[in-house]
Design a protein around this motif. Sequence first.
Motif, PDB file in Angstrom:
ATOM      1  N   ARG A 200      -2.491  -8.786  15.212  1.00  9.91           N
ATOM      2  CA  ARG A 200      -3.330  -9.192  14.092  1.00  9.91           C
ATOM      3  C   ARG A 200      -3.767 -10.647  14.271  1.00  9.91           C
ATOM      4  NH1 ARG A 200      -4.016  -6.672   9.538  1.00  9.91           N
ATOM      5  NH2 ARG A 200      -1.985  -5.641   9.416  1.00  9.91           N
TER       6      ARG A 200
ATOM      7  N   GLN B  16      -4.448   5.580   3.213  1.00 10.90           N
ATOM      8  CA  GLN B  16      -3.881   4.585   4.154  1.00 10.90           C
ATOM      9  C   GLN B  16      -2.445   5.043   4.338  1.00 10.90           C
ATOM     10  OE1 GLN B  16      -4.342   0.757   2.089  1.00 10.90           O
ATOM     11  NE2 GLN B  16      -5.012  -0.099   4.023  1.00 10.90           N
TER      12      GLN B  16
ATOM     13  N   ASP C 197      -5.917  -6.549   1.742  1.00  7.47           N
ATOM     14  CA  ASP C 197      -4.460  -6.398   1.837  1.00  7.47           C
ATOM     15  C   ASP C 197      -3.873  -7.289   2.948  1.00  7.47           C
ATOM     16  OD1 ASP C 197      -5.121  -5.075   4.202  1.00  7.47           O
ATOM     17  OD2 ASP C 197      -4.472  -3.088   3.518  1.00  7.47           O
ATOM     18  N   SER C 198      -4.731  -8.009   3.649  1.00  8.98           N
ATOM     19  CA  SER C 198      -4.278  -8.910   4.705  1.00  8.98           C
ATOM     20  C   SER C 198      -4.828 -10.312   4.480  1.00  8.98           C
ATOM     21  CB  SER C 198      -4.723  -8.379   6.073  1.00  8.98           C
ATOM     22  OG  SER C 198      -4.255  -7.057   6.250  1.00  8.98           O
TER      23      SER C 198
ATOM     24  N   GLU D 178      -4.570   4.452   9.538  1.00  7.60           N
ATOM     25  CA  GLU D 178      -5.925   4.567   8.998  1.00  7.60           C
ATOM     26  C   GLU D 178      -6.915   5.142  10.011  1.00  7.60           C
ATOM     27  OE1 GLU D 178      -7.224   0.729   7.537  1.00  7.60           O
ATOM     28  OE2 GLU D 178      -5.246   0.261   6.738  1.00  7.60           O
TER      29      GLU D 178
ATOM     30  N   HIS E 174       0.169   4.489   6.042  1.00 12.07           N
ATOM     31  CA  HIS E 174       1.334   3.584   6.091  1.00 12.07           C
ATOM     32  C   HIS E 174       1.786   3.132   4.705  1.00 12.07           C
ATOM     33  CE1 HIS E 174      -1.516   0.039   6.020  1.00 12.07           C
ATOM     34  NE2 HIS E 174      -2.292   0.956   6.545  1.00 12.07           N
TER      35      HIS E 174
HETATM   36 MG   LIG Z   1      -3.561  -3.202   6.901  1.00 10.80          MG
END
Ligand SMILES: [Mg+2]
Length: 242
Positions: A29, A230, A41-42, A17, A232
């Motif tokens: 993270r 995005q 999304d997390s 990103e 990935h």
């Molecule tokens: Mg992410």
Amino acid sequence: MSKLPVMEIFGPTIQGEGMVIGQKTMFVRTAGCDYSCAWCDSAFTWDGTGKDSITQMEPEQIWDELKRLGGNGFSFVTISGGNPALLKNLDGLIKILKQNDIKVCLETQGSKWQDWFFQIDELTISPKPPSSGMLTNFEILDTILDNLKARTMNQNVSLKVVVFNDEDYLYAKKVHKRYPDIPIFLQVGNEDSRTTDDQVLISRLLDKYQWLIDKAMLDDDLQNIKVLPQLHTYVWGNKRGV
Ligand SMILES: [Mg+2]
Ligand SMILES: C[S@@+](CC[C@H](N)C(=O)[O-])C[C@H]1O[C@@H](n2cnc3c(N)ncnc32)[C@H](O)[C@@H]1O
Ligand SMILES: Nc1nc2[nH]cc(C(=O)O)c2c(=O)[nH]1
Ligand code: SF4
């Protein structure tokens, strides 16, 4: 003791990103967020579903784990979350990374300031559009971006706005108008960040990317804009830890 709540450490992978898209990077993270975006999304970092994966780690332990996973094959670490800017003591980790000549990227939403922002090489601030259900505190965002005017030439700062619909798009334009000197990226929103059907997901995301490109390219208000997927998700779908 200056432990940090870590949700996951992974890589090497590509930064999928924003301003350093494609960059080979490791990820750290952190757990916990002051927001609760409808489409996060997390969400496992803050909604309780990932609580058994949270480890309190000293910066040295995080560095050891990065080396264990990445060996000598990396020079770039991205810190994301959750909101890493909740952690006053993240400077301990940044210090170790710098001592080892690692470039550091941070992902945060612009709701909190930390003095260690000045030590980040690539700082992405991603204020949240209406579809998230969150309200941007523009006074805080003003202060953050104002503080960062004092940064050195070596530090890059950018804005990244995820766009799901027309209202979000207008919000992104408002953000750009307020901070015209900060590079801004529009990012395709992933409406289904849980599905495991990669074919359906990718085809939807491609349609969404085309929709966003078409809008931005015809828009005279957005002359200097970058529109990104995005990346990935187009390669690994919604898989975690990539
Ligand atoms: Mg992410
Ligand atoms: C998970 S967040 C963590 C960092 C920080 N809390 C933030 O939001 O910037 C990392 C990036 O993923 C983006 N993101 C989260 N969910 C997304 C989704 N469903 N589609 C597209 N981007 C998403 C966020 O907007 C943010 O730019
Ligand atoms: N490859 C990859 N790139 C990313 N860029 C931002 C991410 C994030 O979750 O913050 C992310 C992520 O989770 N994976
Ligand atoms: S601010 Fe970031 S981590 Fe927090 S809920 Fe929103 S997208 Fe998720």
